[in-house]
Design an enzyme around this catalytic site. Sequence first.
Site, PDB file in Angstrom:
ATOM      1  N   ASN A  78       0.817  -1.208   0.000  1.00 62.09           N
ATOM      2  CA  ASN A  78       0.000   0.000   0.000  1.00 62.09           C
ATOM      3  C   ASN A  78       0.854   1.263   0.000  1.00 62.09           C
ATOM      4  O   ASN A  78       1.063   1.880  -1.050  1.00 62.09           O
ATOM      5  CB  ASN A  78      -0.944  -0.007   1.202  1.00 62.09           C
ATOM      6  CG  ASN A  78      -2.126   0.927   1.020  1.00 62.09           C
ATOM      7  OD1 ASN A  78      -2.016   1.983   0.416  1.00 62.09           O
ATOM      8  ND2 ASN A  78      -3.278   0.552   1.550  1.00 62.09           N
ATOM      9  N   ASP A  79       1.386   1.635   1.153  1.00 62.36           N
ATOM     10  CA  ASP A  79       2.122   2.897   1.258  1.00 62.36           C
ATOM     11  C   ASP A  79       3.357   2.932   0.367  1.00 62.36           C
ATOM     12  O   ASP A  79       3.735   3.991  -0.137  1.00 62.36           O
ATOM     13  CB  ASP A  79       2.530   3.148   2.709  1.00 62.36           C
ATOM     14  CG  ASP A  79       1.331   3.235   3.640  1.00 62.36           C
ATOM     15  OD1 ASP A  79       0.304   3.796   3.217  1.00 62.36           O
ATOM     16  OD2 ASP A  79       1.418   2.724   4.772  1.00 62.36           O
ATOM     17  N   VAL A  80       4.004   1.784   0.152  1.00 59.62           N
ATOM     18  CA  VAL A  80       5.261   1.757  -0.597  1.00 59.62           C
ATOM     19  C   VAL A  80       5.041   1.923  -2.094  1.00 59.62           C
ATOM     20  O   VAL A  80       6.007   1.991  -2.858  1.00 59.62           O
ATOM     21  CB  VAL A  80       6.037   0.457  -0.325  1.00 59.62           C
ATOM     22  CG1 VAL A  80       6.419   0.364   1.138  1.00 59.62           C
ATOM     23  CG2 VAL A  80       5.242  -0.771  -0.758  1.00 59.62           C
TER      24      VAL A  80
END
Length: 462
Positions: free
Chosen positions: A388-390
């Site tokens: 997700n964030d990466v």
Amino acid sequence: MTQLVAVLYIVAFALFIYGLMGLTGPRTAVRGNWIAAVGMGIAVIATLLTPGMGNWLLIVLGVAIGALVGVPSARKVKMTAMPQMVALFNGVGGGAVALIAWVEFRSTDAYAHEPLYVAIASLFAALIGSISFWGSIIAFGKLQEVITGRPVTLGKLQQPVNALLLLIALACAVIILVGGDAQILVIGLLLAAAILGVTSVLPIGGADMPVVISLLNACTGLSAAAMGLALSNTALIVAGMIVGASGSILTNLMAKAMNRSIPAIVAGGFGGGTAVASGSGSGEVRPVRSTSAADTAIQMAYASKVVVVPGYGMAVAQAQHTVREMAKLLESKGIEVAYAIHPVAGRMPGHMNVLLAEADVPYEQLKEMDEINSEFAQTDVALVIGANDVINPAAETDPGSPIYGMPILKVNDSRSVIVLKRSMSSGFAGIDNDLFYDAKTSMLFGDAKSSVGEIVEELKAL
């Protein structure tokens, strides 16, 4: 006997370092662990052979209890729970050092006849060890989700309270150093440090927990080295410095991978909350495009290159073996397959590497962020499994985003992106992901293992 102990320590240190060298690659990691374990065994034997070691019955009893608790726990733990086990085991090390420091205070009559450096080293070990133990317990609770992953703060009082606790601990240490011998002083030091460990980690959100674990690991190593200096135990000094140095280097590398400073991480207040928009915050409901396992299989079957981007969702679903089966089917059709690994994907460094190595994914196919980012432009399909964030493009496009400036995997450069997720929930950073709403992105909702299994069956039918 003293000379024998010295020789055994030298052998142990050599095995520590040689074993650590083996951890640089998956092919030699298991062997490296065994070599280091043998070194630790030799160091323990050498310590037990030291003249005047003490009550052997209590020592054997302690070892037996530790083995009965540790071995089954380590054997049964799932890979998804490995980060919190690392946090717990690390904390136990810090707690042991703090207790040893307390015993040293009592057995030497408050360092009455000890050199000053022994008292300083012992009190330093007590302070840092207690912080590490209680901080690690909170980190364990957050990762295990028995404590909320959201930052828990005292608001504007947070930093003054932390500073006051540190001053109390240091004041107790100074009084002891100038001649104070009351038990309440060392208890006060340990208690203030314990509360400081709790109040330092509670404000840190789930997004930063991997860095916190690494930082606390370094603290445990330093406290062990200090205690080794106080006890004139060479094994503790060397092993503690190796852990402290490697933990410090790893903490710095992870902080850089997130484009955040270590003081900013320790200050807390980021990650683990409810998803917030990374853009203008207008509250607009944006449509997403769903896809099916059949359509995903067809799209990949006609691709020339597929890049798999694993994340924590793959770890939770234990989907690595199914992913490997899917990759083999694609390769049998002449399709190039690679795996994009972000430095902080999952909940600890190397989390994805270990999972994929467990599934016998060739090491050559695991590509670090700096290497794979230039290849996404030539990638037909980027298959994101639980990350997700990466992969959030807001890190590059939105200066107002909390993750702005964090290096990411540039999956948005691919011709097509397929994201496997259970829902539209946010990642550890607690922010929305603009990639999910991109016109080239399709969402395949469901459990990662089940979804990949369905893709495998569709590929077999093609």
